[in-house]
Design a protein around this motif. Structure first.
Motif, short mmCIF file in Angstrom:
data_model
loop_
_atom_site.label_atom_id
_atom_site.label_comp_id
_atom_site.label_asym_id
_atom_site.label_seq_id
_atom_site.Cartn_x
_atom_site.Cartn_y
_atom_site.Cartn_z
N LYS A 233 -3.15 4.59 -3.74
CA LYS A 233 -3.62 5.63 -2.84
C LYS A 233 -3.22 6.95 -3.48
O LYS A 233 -2.07 7.12 -3.89
CB LYS A 233 -2.95 5.50 -1.47
N LEU A 234 -4.14 7.85 -3.60
CA LEU A 234 -3.84 9.12 -4.26
C LEU A 234 -3.48 10.22 -3.26
O LEU A 234 -2.66 11.09 -3.56
CB LEU A 234 -5.04 9.57 -5.10
N ALA A 235 -4.09 10.19 -2.11
CA ALA A 235 -3.88 11.24 -1.11
C ALA A 235 -2.41 11.30 -0.69
O ALA A 235 -1.80 10.29 -0.37
CB ALA A 235 -4.75 10.98 0.11
N GLY A 236 -1.87 12.50 -0.73
CA GLY A 236 -0.50 12.72 -0.26
C GLY A 236 0.59 12.36 -1.25
O GLY A 236 1.77 12.56 -0.94
N GLN A 237 0.23 11.87 -2.43
CA GLN A 237 1.27 11.55 -3.42
C GLN A 237 1.97 12.84 -3.87
O GLN A 237 1.40 13.93 -3.78
CB GLN A 237 0.65 10.87 -4.65
N THR B 235 -2.39 11.56 4.37
CA THR B 235 -2.11 10.25 3.79
C THR B 235 -1.61 9.26 4.83
O THR B 235 -1.16 9.66 5.90
CB THR B 235 -1.06 10.39 2.66
N THR B 236 -1.69 8.01 4.46
CA THR B 236 -1.09 6.96 5.30
C THR B 236 0.18 6.44 4.63
O THR B 236 0.78 5.48 5.11
CB THR B 236 -2.07 5.78 5.51
N LEU B 237 0.57 7.07 3.52
CA LEU B 237 1.80 6.68 2.84
C LEU B 237 2.99 6.92 3.77
O LEU B 237 3.01 7.88 4.52
CB LEU B 237 2.00 7.45 1.55
N VAL B 238 3.97 6.07 3.67
CA VAL B 238 5.14 6.17 4.54
C VAL B 238 6.39 6.32 3.68
O VAL B 238 6.54 5.63 2.68
CB VAL B 238 5.28 4.91 5.42
N ILE B 239 7.24 7.24 4.07
CA ILE B 239 8.52 7.41 3.38
C ILE B 239 9.58 6.76 4.25
O ILE B 239 9.76 7.13 5.41
CB ILE B 239 8.84 8.90 3.17
N HIS B 240 10.27 5.79 3.69
CA HIS B 240 11.36 5.13 4.42
C HIS B 240 12.65 5.85 4.13
O HIS B 240 12.94 6.19 3.00
CB HIS B 240 11.47 3.65 4.00
N ARG B 241 13.42 6.09 5.17
CA ARG B 241 14.70 6.77 4.98
C ARG B 241 15.82 5.84 5.30
O ARG B 241 15.77 4.98 6.06
CB ARG B 241 14.78 7.99 5.88
#
Length: 113
Positions: A53-57, A107-113
């Motif tokens: 996925k490129l969006a939001g990278q 984006t649909t990317l998720v950042i885990h904390r």
């Protein structure tokens, strides 16, 4: 004196915007090189699950990846013939512009904390 300071300030802003990449120019490049054909119309839904996925990278990641593809850098896992062919004609500024545009997309990317 005030005009000179204003001119210098405006020049500094436009140069730093260019150094970070131009979103509109990046959008034009993404359309020109048909990035959506493989990475999906929103650049967030690739046609194959192995494609990223490129969006939001992150911009720096995108710049690194595109530069590595341009070099055909097998050591960094960036030796895909299709991507190498796509990015070969890009200048360093084109890469910055593309990275800025892709980073700006939802984006649909998720950042885990």
């Amino acid at each position: 004196m005030k005009k000179i300071i204003t001119a210098l300030f405006c020049s500094t802003i436009s140069l730093s915007a260019l150094a970070g990449g131009n979103i509109d120019a990046g959008k034009a490049l993404a359309e020109k090189y048909s990035c959506a054909a493989c990475h999906g119309k929103d650049l967030n839904s690739p046609i194959d699950p192995s494609y990223p996925k490129l969006a939001g990278q992150h911009k720096d990641y995108l710049e690194h990846a595109l530069t590595s593809y341009k070099r055909g850098d097998a050591a960094n896992g960036r030796n895909n013939a299709i991507m190498t062919g796509q990015v070969k004609p890009l200048t360093n500024q084109d890469i910055k512009d593309l990275a800025a545009y892709l980073h700006s997309l939802p984006t649909t990317l998720v950042i885990h904390r």
